[in-house]
Design an enzyme around this catalytic site. Structure first.
Site, PDB file in Angstrom:
ATOM      1  N   ASP A  25       0.817  -1.214   0.000  1.00 33.41           N
ATOM      2  CA  ASP A  25       0.000   0.000   0.000  1.00 33.41           C
ATOM      3  C   ASP A  25       0.858   1.275   0.000  1.00 33.41           C
ATOM      4  O   ASP A  25       1.968   1.279   0.517  1.00 33.41           O
ATOM      5  CB  ASP A  25      -0.909  -0.022   1.238  1.00 33.41           C
ATOM      6  CG  ASP A  25      -2.055   0.965   1.131  1.00 33.41           C
ATOM      7  OD1 ASP A  25      -2.418   1.350  -0.002  1.00 33.41           O
ATOM      8  OD2 ASP A  25      -2.595   1.365   2.188  1.00 33.41           O
ATOM      9  N   ASN A  73     -10.865  -2.599  -5.495  1.00 37.42           N
ATOM     10  CA  ASN A  73     -10.071  -1.605  -6.237  1.00 37.42           C
ATOM     11  C   ASN A  73     -10.663  -1.240  -7.608  1.00 37.42           C
ATOM     12  O   ASN A  73     -10.249  -0.255  -8.225  1.00 37.42           O
ATOM     13  CB  ASN A  73      -8.605  -2.052  -6.389  1.00 37.42           C
ATOM     14  CG  ASN A  73      -7.802  -1.961  -5.098  1.00 37.42           C
ATOM     15  OD1 ASN A  73      -6.887  -2.749  -4.862  1.00 37.42           O
ATOM     16  ND2 ASN A  73      -8.129  -1.005  -4.236  1.00 37.42           N
TER      17      ASN A  73
HETATM   18  C1  IPE Z   1      -5.428  -2.662  -0.074  1.00 35.13           C
HETATM   19  O1  IPE Z   1      -5.151  -1.318  -0.212  1.00 35.13           O
HETATM   20  C2  IPE Z   1      -5.299  -3.355  -1.391  1.00 35.13           C
HETATM   21  C3  IPE Z   1      -3.970  -3.392  -1.974  1.00 35.13           C
HETATM   22  C4  IPE Z   1      -2.870  -2.909  -1.449  1.00 35.13           C
HETATM   23  C5  IPE Z   1      -3.885  -4.035  -3.231  1.00 35.13           C
HETATM   24  P1  IPE Z   1      -6.279  -0.237  -0.452  1.00 35.13           P
HETATM   25  O2  IPE Z   1      -5.560   1.043  -0.633  1.00 35.13           O
HETATM   26  O3  IPE Z   1      -7.196  -0.655  -1.514  1.00 35.13           O
HETATM   27  O4  IPE Z   1      -7.052  -0.282   0.933  1.00 35.13           O
HETATM   28  P2  IPE Z   1      -7.945   0.825   1.633  1.00 35.13           P
HETATM   29  O5  IPE Z   1      -8.913   1.331   0.604  1.00 35.13           O
HETATM   30  O6  IPE Z   1      -7.021   1.905   2.098  1.00 35.13           O
HETATM   31  O7  IPE Z   1      -8.591   0.122   2.777  1.00 35.13           O
HETATM   32  C1  IPE Z   2      -1.630   0.224  -3.348  1.00 35.23           C
HETATM   33  O1  IPE Z   2      -1.399   1.595  -3.335  1.00 35.23           O
HETATM   34  C2  IPE Z   2      -1.839  -0.317  -4.731  1.00 35.23           C
HETATM   35  C3  IPE Z   2      -3.225  -0.724  -5.024  1.00 35.23           C
HETATM   36  C4  IPE Z   2      -4.199  -0.719  -4.192  1.00 35.23           C
HETATM   37  C5  IPE Z   2      -3.491  -1.181  -6.373  1.00 35.23           C
HETATM   38  P1  IPE Z   2      -2.598   2.649  -3.328  1.00 35.23           P
HETATM   39  O2  IPE Z   2      -2.917   3.002  -4.730  1.00 35.23           O
HETATM   40  O3  IPE Z   2      -3.721   2.163  -2.506  1.00 35.23           O
HETATM   41  O4  IPE Z   2      -1.881   3.880  -2.617  1.00 35.23           O
HETATM   42  P2  IPE Z   2      -2.543   4.893  -1.604  1.00 35.23           P
HETATM   43  O5  IPE Z   2      -3.099   4.081  -0.481  1.00 35.23           O
HETATM   44  O6  IPE Z   2      -3.601   5.642  -2.359  1.00 35.23           O
HETATM   45  O7  IPE Z   2      -1.405   5.763  -1.181  1.00 35.23           O
HETATM   46 MG    MG Z   3      -4.157   2.359  -0.514  1.00 33.42          MG
END
Ligand code: IPE
Ligand code: IPE
Ligand code: MG
Length: 245
Positions: A25, A73
């Site tokens: 993340d 996502n």
């Molecule tokens: C969890 O991260 C999923 C991945 C890292 C692939 P998200 O960014 O989607 O989670 P939330 O929305 O902060 O809970």
């Molecule tokens: C994790 O990084 C990757 C995916 C969920 C695909 P994020 O895209 O969730 O990054 P933040 O949480 O917005 O910083």
């Molecule tokens: Mg995230």
């Protein structure tokens, strides 16, 4: 959480988690800090994924599960989803040859049917060409959601009951485990979430019943092997009781 950083730890394999989970993340926040598009963050995060995967394999981790794309996502802007799908394709093409020398077995956990036929074919090819390797098992969680996984498992179990190949009284915890995407694998011992958010976000709910959790205040694209060492060191100090004393 403050971590003691030490360079080049020689890991005793017996102390390491047999199964490590990582919620990759923070790509978006990394890009935002640099006034770049979110896709640039995902690209940088994909580089970290390669470095960390190879490192895990080298130090003797047996199972690594990385959360790459959740069932939730898809809610993101179409442009970001498209960029992620393109990146997955690129990376799978590279992974086909890339992880060969490291003997890594690549598996995908999640509902593959939502992906384009091209991506699904690449996933199948990556899985079948790496299946016989002797090394670490890398589970890439893509279109993965633990609730979805449990619903799918429930359907599979219900089907066995309706076909009379299983009786209701025979359902055990093992039956549930055996019908998850991670069937046959040990439960994760440690789950690391970079980027500071203290939540599970639908990752390995059943499997992580007794996993240790470590949240780190570092964005995934900035995550280094020394950060993993710090988390592993912290893990070795935890007292795991599994409900006992
Ligand atoms: C969890 O991260 C999923 C991945 C890292 C692939 P998200 O960014 O989607 O989670 P939330 O929305 O902060 O809970
Ligand atoms: C994790 O990084 C990757 C995916 C969920 C695909 P994020 O895209 O969730 O990054 P933040 O949480 O917005 O910083
Ligand atoms: Mg995230």
């Amino acid at each position: 959480m403050a971590f003691f950083k030490k360079k080049k730890i020689e890991w005793d394999k017996a102390l390491l988690p047999a199964h490590l989970g990582i919620i990759m993340d923070g790509n978006g926040r990394w890009a935002k800090k640099r006034a770049l598009p979110r896709s640039a963050g995902h690209r940088a995060g994909a580089k970290t994924f390669r470095t960390i995967t190879r490192y895990c394999s080298n130090i003797g981790i047996k199972y690594l599960t990385v959360y790459a794309f959740s069932t939730e996502n898809w809610k993101r802007p179409q442009e970001e989803v498209d960029a992620l799908m393109t990146l997955f394709e690129e990376y799978l093409r590279e992974a086909l040859t890339d992880f060969k020398d490291d003997d890594i077995v690549v598996k995908f956990i999640g509902d593959k049917t939502a992906f384009s036929p091209k991506l699904q074919a690449l996933i199948d090819e990556t899985e079948s060409s790496s299946a016989q390797r002797p090394g670490m098992v890398l589970n890439i969680a893509m279109n993965y959601g633990s609730r979805d996984e449990l619903v799918t498992a429930t359907k599979k179990i219900a089907e066995k009951i309706s076909e009379h190949s299983l009786k209701i009284d025979e359902i055990t915890e093992q039956t549930v485990s055996d019908n998850l995407y991670t069937a046959g694998q040990p439960d994760p011992d440690l789950i690391i979430r970079p980027s500071g958010d203290h939540r599970i976000s639908n990752f390995l709910l059943w499997q992580s019943a007794y996993a240790e959790y470590i949240v780190m205040d570092i964005l995934w694209p900035d995550f280094k092997t020394s950060d993993l060492d710090a988390a592993l060191l912290e893990f070795t100090k935890r007292s795991r009781r599994f409900g006992g004393v």
